[in-house]
Design a protein around this motif. Structure first.
Motif, PDB file in Angstrom:
ATOM      1  N   ILE A 249      37.750  40.275  32.852  1.00  5.36           N
ATOM      2  CA  ILE A 249      38.783  40.433  33.879  1.00  5.36           C
ATOM      3  C   ILE A 249      39.055  41.913  34.133  1.00  5.36           C
ATOM      4  O   ILE A 249      39.181  42.353  35.285  1.00  5.36           O
ATOM      5  N   ALA A 250      39.137  42.703  33.067  1.00 10.36           N
ATOM      6  CA  ALA A 250      39.399  44.138  33.221  1.00 10.36           C
ATOM      7  C   ALA A 250      38.301  44.804  34.048  1.00 10.36           C
ATOM      8  O   ALA A 250      38.584  45.671  34.890  1.00 10.36           O
ATOM      9  N   ARG A 251      37.051  44.391  33.836  1.00  9.43           N
ATOM     10  CA  ARG A 251      35.954  44.962  34.626  1.00  9.43           C
ATOM     11  C   ARG A 251      36.053  44.515  36.084  1.00  9.43           C
ATOM     12  O   ARG A 251      35.815  45.324  37.012  1.00  9.43           O
ATOM     13  N   ARG A 252      36.419  43.272  36.341  1.00  6.09           N
ATOM     14  CA  ARG A 252      36.622  42.815  37.716  1.00  6.09           C
ATOM     15  C   ARG A 252      37.720  43.648  38.390  1.00  6.09           C
ATOM     16  O   ARG A 252      37.592  44.016  39.564  1.00  6.09           O
ATOM     17  N   GLN A 253      38.774  43.951  37.664  1.00  6.07           N
ATOM     18  CA  GLN A 253      39.853  44.757  38.225  1.00  6.07           C
ATOM     19  C   GLN A 253      39.391  46.186  38.495  1.00  6.07           C
ATOM     20  O   GLN A 253      39.802  46.795  39.491  1.00  6.07           O
TER      21      GLN A 253
END
Length: 369
Positions: A249-253
């Motif tokens: 999720i952090a990478r998607r953000q």
């Protein structure tokens, strides 16, 4: 070639963990299959901060079961957004209820809470907020509306596992919620899967019965249920993947933030509305442009995969012809459906690929304006 979505790099990176997870199931132990599912249910409930997770065969089944578990009267009205994936509305119909469709909010792709308030009638039994594309709805405000009218909330979290509203995980606000683990989701199985989340002990018991043909024990069936169980091998894979979810999720953000910076100087590219930290997990990164179809062709010519999510409003879907429904004004949703295009956002994208996609979009939009 940059595909719209791919799990291949993720699975390659996790190949040893996934193989170990599959190998951990003892095929000579009949209890091992149930154990794999139960372990995943406990881990998922802990992650989502709810009391119970009931694993089922798909996200659609999860929503149908969550709605049926309410024990609302047949034909009761359920309010949801007119813009979104077909399965939400289909689940309402298949659960025996009447969908009531409302518009998206100004500059948003999720339901307008004022429209929800206006759509409430004496027949309204539930509201199904869809955290579309990974964007958390303002659940505190929606819950105030629902509580004022003694209406139940069932959340559609198919695209938003891990998103937070006012610091609380979506899926934990309503009486129940449905999650999807379809292969395209940001926590994905190899094929399909889903789960019902709830903090209500009675709803959890009904959901467990409903996933097994409404069995109350001893082959006595008290409800019209489904045959909907999560495959234990999928459960083992999901258990192995779940600890990585926050990193993904952090990478998607990060990718979403990079897109926003790259599009900042292009007024004809409308990006997802900036929200509070954690309120968007970017299951999909969906923009709006004037010439959506032309841009999609240009991107295809450059080897970039896209999807149009979603070109039809739900009340216009042919499958609902002949079914009872109510549709309020959806002027904003009509405009959104004509302009949206979803572009790659999976965690394994490189910054160079994100910039290449951005440059292709900006170049086309500026030349077409």
């Amino acid at each position: 070639m940059i595909p719209f979505h791919s799990n291949s790099k993720q699975h390659d990176e996790l190949s040893h963990e996934l193989a170990k997870a599959l190998g951990s199931i003892d095929l000579t132990d009949d209890t091992a299959f149930a154990g794999a599912v139960e372990r995943f249910e406990h881990a998922l409930a802990d992650y989502c901060q709810v009391d119970a997770a009931i694993a089922v065969a798909s996200g659609t089944d999860a929503l149908i079961i969550a709605l049926r578990a309410l024990d609302a009267p047949p034909g009761a009205e359920v309010i949801t957004c007119d813009f979104g994936f077909y399965a939400t509305a289909a689940s309402i119909v298949m659960a025996g209820f009447t969908p009531v469709f409302v518009d998206v909010g100004p500059d948003r792709m999720v339901m307008d809470l004022d429209a929800v308030r206006d759509a409430i009638s004496p027949k309204t039994a539930a509201i199904v907020p869809v955290h579309l594309f990974g964007e958390a709805i303002d659940m505190k405000a929606l819950k105030e509306i629902a509580d004022q009218h003694s209406i139940t909330i069932v959340e559609d979290v198919a695209q938003a596992l891990g998103a937070r509203s006012a610091g609380q995980y979506v899926g934990s606000f309503g009486a129940a919620s449905g999650i999807s683990f379809n292969w395209s989701k940001h926590l994905s199985s190899f094929s399909n899967g889903g789960a019902v989340l709830t903090n209500d002990r009675e709803i959890a018991a009904r959901a467990r019965s409903l996933r097994g043909h409404g069995n109350a024990g001893g082959f006595r069936h008290t409800r019209m249920g489904l045959n909907s169980r999560l495959n234990p091998f999928e459960a083992a894979l999901l258990s192995a993947k779940l600890p990585h979810l926050d990193t993904w999720i952090a990478r998607r953000q990060e990718i979403a933030a990079r897109y926003m910076r790259n599009f900042a100087s292009s007024p004809n590219v409308v990006t997802p509305t900036a929200t509070k930290v954690g309120a968007h997990v970017y299951h999909k990164y969906t923009i709006r442009v004037p010439d959506r179809d032309g841009l999609r062709q240009k991107l295809a010519d450059r080897g970039i995969g896209t999807l149009v999510c979603y070109p039809w409003l739900l009340h216009d879907q042919p499958a609902f012809e002949g079914h009872a429904l109510r549709a309020h004004s959806s002027d904003r949703a009509t405009e959104v459906a004509a302009e949206v295009i979803s572009i790659p956002v999976y965690p394994e994208l490189t910054d160079a690929e994100v910039d290449f996609i951005s440059e292709t979009i900006v170049s086309y939009v500026e030349s077409a304006s």
